[in-house]
Design a protein around this motif. Structure first.
Motif, PDB file in Angstrom:
ATOM      1  N   ILE A 131      34.515 -57.244 -27.584  1.00 57.14           N
ATOM      2  CA  ILE A 131      35.512 -58.188 -28.093  1.00 57.14           C
ATOM      3  C   ILE A 131      36.030 -59.066 -26.966  1.00 57.14           C
ATOM      4  O   ILE A 131      36.165 -60.289 -27.106  1.00 57.14           O
ATOM      5  CB  ILE A 131      36.677 -57.432 -28.777  1.00 57.14           C
ATOM      6  CG1 ILE A 131      36.175 -56.770 -30.071  1.00 57.14           C
ATOM      7  CG2 ILE A 131      37.840 -58.372 -29.070  1.00 57.14           C
ATOM      8  CD1 ILE A 131      37.212 -55.856 -30.723  1.00 57.14           C
ATOM      9  N   GLU A 132      36.323 -58.454 -25.822  1.00 61.40           N
ATOM     10  CA  GLU A 132      36.827 -59.218 -24.683  1.00 61.40           C
ATOM     11  C   GLU A 132      35.794 -60.222 -24.197  1.00 61.40           C
ATOM     12  O   GLU A 132      36.119 -61.363 -23.847  1.00 61.40           O
ATOM     13  CB  GLU A 132      37.213 -58.261 -23.545  1.00 61.40           C
ATOM     14  CG  GLU A 132      37.823 -58.953 -22.338  1.00 61.40           C
ATOM     15  CD  GLU A 132      39.093 -59.705 -22.675  1.00 61.40           C
ATOM     16  OE1 GLU A 132      39.347 -60.745 -22.029  1.00 61.40           O
ATOM     17  OE2 GLU A 132      39.827 -59.271 -23.587  1.00 61.40           O
ATOM     18  N   PRO A 168      40.182 -53.436 -36.026  1.00 60.30           N
ATOM     19  CA  PRO A 168      40.718 -52.170 -35.486  1.00 60.30           C
ATOM     20  C   PRO A 168      40.505 -50.972 -36.399  1.00 60.30           C
ATOM     21  O   PRO A 168      40.259 -49.854 -35.925  1.00 60.30           O
ATOM     22  CB  PRO A 168      42.211 -52.482 -35.309  1.00 60.30           C
ATOM     23  CG  PRO A 168      42.247 -53.963 -35.090  1.00 60.30           C
ATOM     24  CD  PRO A 168      41.189 -54.514 -35.996  1.00 60.30           C
ATOM     25  N   ARG A 182      34.823 -46.983 -29.564  1.00 54.64           N
ATOM     26  CA  ARG A 182      35.948 -47.854 -29.244  1.00 54.64           C
ATOM     27  C   ARG A 182      35.786 -48.582 -27.907  1.00 54.64           C
ATOM     28  O   ARG A 182      36.001 -49.781 -27.807  1.00 54.64           O
ATOM     29  CB  ARG A 182      37.252 -47.056 -29.249  1.00 54.64           C
ATOM     30  CG  ARG A 182      38.493 -47.937 -29.035  1.00 54.64           C
ATOM     31  CD  ARG A 182      39.767 -47.173 -29.394  1.00 54.64           C
ATOM     32  NE  ARG A 182      39.727 -46.688 -30.759  1.00 54.64           N
ATOM     33  CZ  ARG A 182      39.992 -47.439 -31.837  1.00 54.64           C
ATOM     34  NH1 ARG A 182      40.304 -48.721 -31.680  1.00 54.64           N
ATOM     35  NH2 ARG A 182      39.953 -46.921 -33.038  1.00 54.64           N
ATOM     36  N   GLU A 183      35.433 -47.872 -26.869  1.00 56.78           N
ATOM     37  CA  GLU A 183      35.337 -48.494 -25.543  1.00 56.78           C
ATOM     38  C   GLU A 183      34.305 -49.621 -25.535  1.00 56.78           C
ATOM     39  O   GLU A 183      34.547 -50.725 -25.022  1.00 56.78           O
ATOM     40  CB  GLU A 183      34.983 -47.440 -24.496  1.00 56.78           C
ATOM     41  CG  GLU A 183      34.946 -47.996 -23.083  1.00 56.78           C
ATOM     42  CD  GLU A 183      34.672 -46.915 -22.040  1.00 56.78           C
ATOM     43  OE1 GLU A 183      34.265 -47.256 -20.904  1.00 56.78           O
ATOM     44  OE2 GLU A 183      34.842 -45.708 -22.378  1.00 56.78           O
ATOM     45  N   GLU A 192      35.613 -52.651 -27.696  1.00 56.87           N
ATOM     46  CA  GLU A 192      36.671 -53.427 -27.042  1.00 56.87           C
ATOM     47  C   GLU A 192      36.112 -54.272 -25.908  1.00 56.87           C
ATOM     48  O   GLU A 192      36.554 -55.404 -25.679  1.00 56.87           O
ATOM     49  CB  GLU A 192      37.756 -52.479 -26.534  1.00 56.87           C
ATOM     50  CG  GLU A 192      38.575 -51.869 -27.673  1.00 56.87           C
ATOM     51  CD  GLU A 192      39.639 -50.902 -27.175  1.00 56.87           C
ATOM     52  OE1 GLU A 192      39.614 -50.564 -25.961  1.00 56.87           O
ATOM     53  OE2 GLU A 192      40.486 -50.486 -27.991  1.00 56.87           O
ATOM     54  N   ARG A 193      35.130 -53.741 -25.192  1.00 55.60           N
ATOM     55  CA  ARG A 193      34.496 -54.523 -24.130  1.00 55.60           C
ATOM     56  C   ARG A 193      33.776 -55.742 -24.723  1.00 55.60           C
ATOM     57  O   ARG A 193      33.839 -56.837 -24.185  1.00 55.60           O
ATOM     58  CB  ARG A 193      33.524 -53.626 -23.357  1.00 55.60           C
ATOM     59  CG  ARG A 193      32.947 -54.292 -22.111  1.00 55.60           C
ATOM     60  CD  ARG A 193      32.288 -53.267 -21.181  1.00 55.60           C
ATOM     61  NE  ARG A 193      31.257 -52.496 -21.854  1.00 55.60           N
ATOM     62  CZ  ARG A 193      31.352 -51.185 -22.107  1.00 55.60           C
ATOM     63  NH1 ARG A 193      32.426 -50.500 -21.742  1.00 55.60           N
ATOM     64  NH2 ARG A 193      30.368 -50.542 -22.719  1.00 55.60           N
TER      65      ARG A 193
END
Length: 829
Positions: free
Chosen positions: A288-289, A273, A281-282, A285-286
């Protein structure tokens, strides 16, 4: 014997002797200092259904070993029990209409126990343990508390393997075939949960080093454990971020640090983070998911498509001062090293694929001597070989092996890092979100926090008012009686832990409970355990090399350190038997391609089934089930029965005085004692198939003697010697038939309590031996000569042989080469 004309009636023989053995308590044992002990153990089964032929093979091997050592004067412990908790039994209960797991499991145990007894195994059933009963899992919980007190059991939040079908956590070892559940084959996902762990990593060095103390283990099993523990020597090197923070990266190739052109971080790392810049960031995070849907097994696969995302952050290479980008990558795992990896694309294939995919620099810093000069711009793949350091500052020109040590020394001197040992082994995750397991003996109090259940309040019983079908959370939460309790410290309200333990916890110490199974005051008495342990011979499938066998070794080491046992290793010798296949596929209940032992026993008898499994292949190799092979084993036992019946009138009569019959008797006795020597050695080597083959050859020789010598001239004393020794040698393999024949020979005690027969070295000596005779190197004859004949006698016999005289007539004998007892070569011109 009145059964001369009777057929081999296994249907009457086998239950007769099973009843006698049970009534006499023949296989019950206690500690006996007057005898050497021998602990023979087969891996206990999961009671999720009836036995299959694979079980029967395992137990037949163990039974031969146990009976053989008993007859050799050992005090043999040979127990059996049931590994009755866990997913296999629970899933089977769910599959069969939601039957309560306890009911389903205990019914299966009753049936499996009946099957085992029908097969004549020499188990001491008074020592049976069943892991799902409170008198056993009380002590599983007690052992958990000992680990907890020693700092070896702890709870933390961690990303875990989650099976959406079984609705529970899986250890890494239980995820197979590129990310699938070993039980149901569903695709496993990642999930963050508070979980209990055993600190097996504290014993990593010892688990590895002590493999050298196990010469009786197969090398392949030791290699598998060695690889799983994965000890590697290297360096922890500090890289600095733009904001001044430093983080350590572990590497086994310090000689390649000058080739680092980027950093890669595990997506689940705590540092992530703070690495992400707003504009990335977007996308991060995508990514990571997406990565969280992969298991560790999938992410470690060599064929994984390497994917990543740039965080927007840069770090500094400590040796070059170069600014390098920090990426997240799906092939970097949190569990290995620090979860941060230096990208050296020229010399690591994963990094190379990643660099080419995202256009990152490839810098050569190692030049192998046998390759043309490497060029990072044109390389088609990474080159991981050793060589000479290039583009490496002060280390350029140094051999890479020396360079590793030199670079580590330098980073230590400069305060940039230090030498470090790392392991692939991770701590053992034991929490399960299922009903059918031993409850974890911990409560949670708002005032006192995490509190262990006092030992005098064990066992923490499984409740029965539960909805045990899996639904994403522990079924124990559905109980109205289980969750709320009293804090042992302050007396206030508290909540129990709702997880149960992995079933491998149960099977990591059961062999100790067999030594003292009825003890109500402790898991076992140390004096009894120290008499029986370690297990002298352990027998089971190689599929347990990493799971059960590693965990059992860990448990034994901990208990030794806690002063509860003396032996630090549980199993002195290990035999990993091969699988039984049907039409080329492994037999397993989950695949539905099993042969029912009950049908085989009903049609041919237990002795036939056992004999076939022992004869069909060496025990460590896979074997194919064959109906024709079973029929062949039955025919052999029928031949043995018929032989003993037909020679009954001659038993005990005086020896023949006829010349030819004396010679025939002497030859049969030689075959008998040769067989005794072979079978004894073969059983000790676990070469059961060749032992059975030798017994078949002996029976053939006996029939040849019977057919060759008239009944009135046959040696009755020899027949008794052959018959009694044949029965004793057969007894570990076919215990029921052997008992029946032993009784028919006039004995009133069990053949299994007889001493193992010894061979007579004098009887092995043949009166005559066959010698090959050559003329100029070509075989021209074979002659029989007295055993032990000297060179002159052999020379004379060879030259006098009619066929040799034909080939030497009119020619000069230049030389005669004699190899005593084997060969004569006549050289002529």
């Amino acid at each position: 014997m009145s059964w001369m004309e009777a057929k081999y009636d296994f249907r009457a023989i086998e239950p007769k002797w099973q009843k006698r053995w049970e009534e006499a308590g023949m296989y019950r044992v206690t500690e006996d200092s007057d005898k050497p002990k021998y602990y023979c153990l087969e891996m206990l089964p999961y009671p999720s259904g009836p036995l299959h032929i694979g079980h029967l093979r395992n137990y037949s091997i163990g039974d031969v070993v146990a009976r053989f050592f008993t007859m050799n004067g050992y005090n043999v412990l040979h127990p059996m029990g049931f590994d009755a908790f866990g997913l296999p039994a629970e899933n089977a209960a769910i599959k069969h209409g939601g039957v309560f797991p306890r009911t389903w499991t205990l019914n299966n145990i009753d049936y499996m126990r009946k099957q085992m007894k029908s097969l004549g195994f020499s188990y001491d059933w008074s020592r049976e343990v069943i892991s799902c009963l409170p008198d056993y899992y009380k002590w599983t919980q007690w052992l958990f508390l000992q680990f907890y007190k020693a700092g070896l059991a702890y709870k933390k939040k961690a990303p875990v393997n989650w099976c959406p079908s079984c609705q529970t956590v899986l250890a890494n070892e239980q995820v197979i075939n590129g990310g699938h559940c070993e039980r149901c084959d569903a695709l496993v996902i990642r999930k963050d949960l508070e979980q209990w762990f055993f600190k097996i990593t504290a014993y990593a060095d010892r688990l590895l080093a002590d493999l050298e103390k196990l010469p009786g283990w197969p090398e392949k099993v030791k290699t598998m454990q060695d690889n799983w523990i994965g000890r590697s020597e290297g360096a922890a090197v500090r890289f600095r971020l733009e904001d001044g923070r430093e983080f350590e990266v572990f590497t086994t190739r310090a000689d390649t640090i000058f080739g680092v052109t980027f950093m890669v971080v595990a997506p689940e790392h705590d540092i992530v983070p703070s690495l992400i810049k707003a504009e990335h960031r977007e996308e991060v995070e995508r990514f990571i998911e997406e990565t969280r849907r992969l298991t560790d097994i999938q992410r470690e696969a060599t064929n994984l498509e390497k994917k990543g995302v740039f965080t927007g952050t840069y770090a500094t290479n400590p040796l070059t001062g170069e600014k390098i980008p920090v990426w997240l990558a799906n092939y970097v795992l949190l569990g290995y090293g620090t979860g941060l990896v230096m990208g050296v694309p020229a010399h690591d294939q994963r990094d190379f694929e990643f660099a080419r995919k995202y256009g990152l620099p490839v810098r050569v810093v190692i030049q192998p001597p046998d390759l043309p000069p490497l060029d990072g711009e044109t390389m088609a793949e990474a080159v991981a070989a050793e060589g000479t350091m290039v583009n490496s500052g002060r280390f350029t020109g140094m051999p890479s092996r020396e360079g590793i040590k030199a670079v580590i020394k330098y980073v230590e001197e400069q305060g940039l890092g230090h030498a470090k040992i790392n392991y692939r082994l991770r701590d053992w995750l034991i929490s399960r979100q299922r009903y059918w397991g031993a409850p974890i003996p911990i409560v949670y109090c708002d005032r006192c926090g995490e509190v262990p259940v006092p030992e005098d309040q064990l066992p923490v019983l499984l409740p029965e008012d539960v909805e045990f079908l899996p639904h994403g959370e522990s079924p124990l939460k559905t109980s109205s009686t289980f969750g709320r309790t009293t804090c042992p410290k302050c007396g206030g309200g508290a909540t129990r832990d709702f997880d149960t333990m992995d079933t491998f916890v149960d099977s990591s110490w059961y062999f100790l409970r067999y030594c003292d199974p009825k003890n109500e005051q402790a898991p076992f008495d140390r004096a009894k355990v120290d008499y029986w342990m370690p297990v002298d011979q352990y027998i089971g499938g190689v599929e347990h090399a990493i799971l059960h066998l590693l965990y059992a070794r860990f448990f034994q080491m901990v208990l030794s350190d806690l002063g509860l046992v003396s032996a630090s290793e549980p199993f002195t010798n290990l035999l990993t038997q091969g699988m039984v296949r049907l039409e080329g596929a492994k037999m397993s209940k989950s695949k539905g391609n099993v042969v029912d032992p009950d049908i085989i026993v009903k049609k041919y008898g237990a002795d036939t089934a056992r004999l076939f499994l022992l004869f069909a292949a060496p025990p460590e190799r896979d074997m194919d089930w064959s109906d024709a092979g079973v029929e062949g084993a039955f025919r052999f036992l029928t031949r043995v029965w018929r032989l003993m019946a037909e020679v009954q009138p001659q038993l005990g009569q005086g020896p023949s005085v006829q010349g030819e019959s004396v010679e025939a008797a002497r030859e049969l006795r030689r075959v008998l004692h040769t067989t005794l020597k072979r079978v004894t050695g073969d059983i000790r080597r676990f070469s059961f198939n060749t032992a059975v083959a030798a017994l078949m050859e002996l029976v053939n020789a006996a029939y040849q003697y019977k057919d060759r010598v008239p009944a009135g001239e046959q040696d009755g004393a020899l027949w008794r010697e052959v018959g009694e020794n044949l029965v004793r040698m057969l007894s570990p393999f076919v215990p029921h038939l052997a008992e029946e024949l032993w009784e028919a020979l006039g004995h009133t005690t069990s053949v299994h309590l007889e001493a193992w027969p010894a061979y007579d070295p004098e009887a092995l000596k043949a009166d005559e031996v066959e010698v090959v005779v050559q003329v100029n190197g070509k075989v021209r004859d074979r002659i029989m000569v007295p055993a032990g004949a000297d060179q002159e006698a052999l020379r004379a016999a060879a030259l006098a042989a009619p066929r040799i005289r034909e080939h030497t007539a009119g020619r000069m004998v230049a030389n005669v080469v004699v190899v005593p007892g084997k060969l004569v070569n006549v050289v002529v011109r």
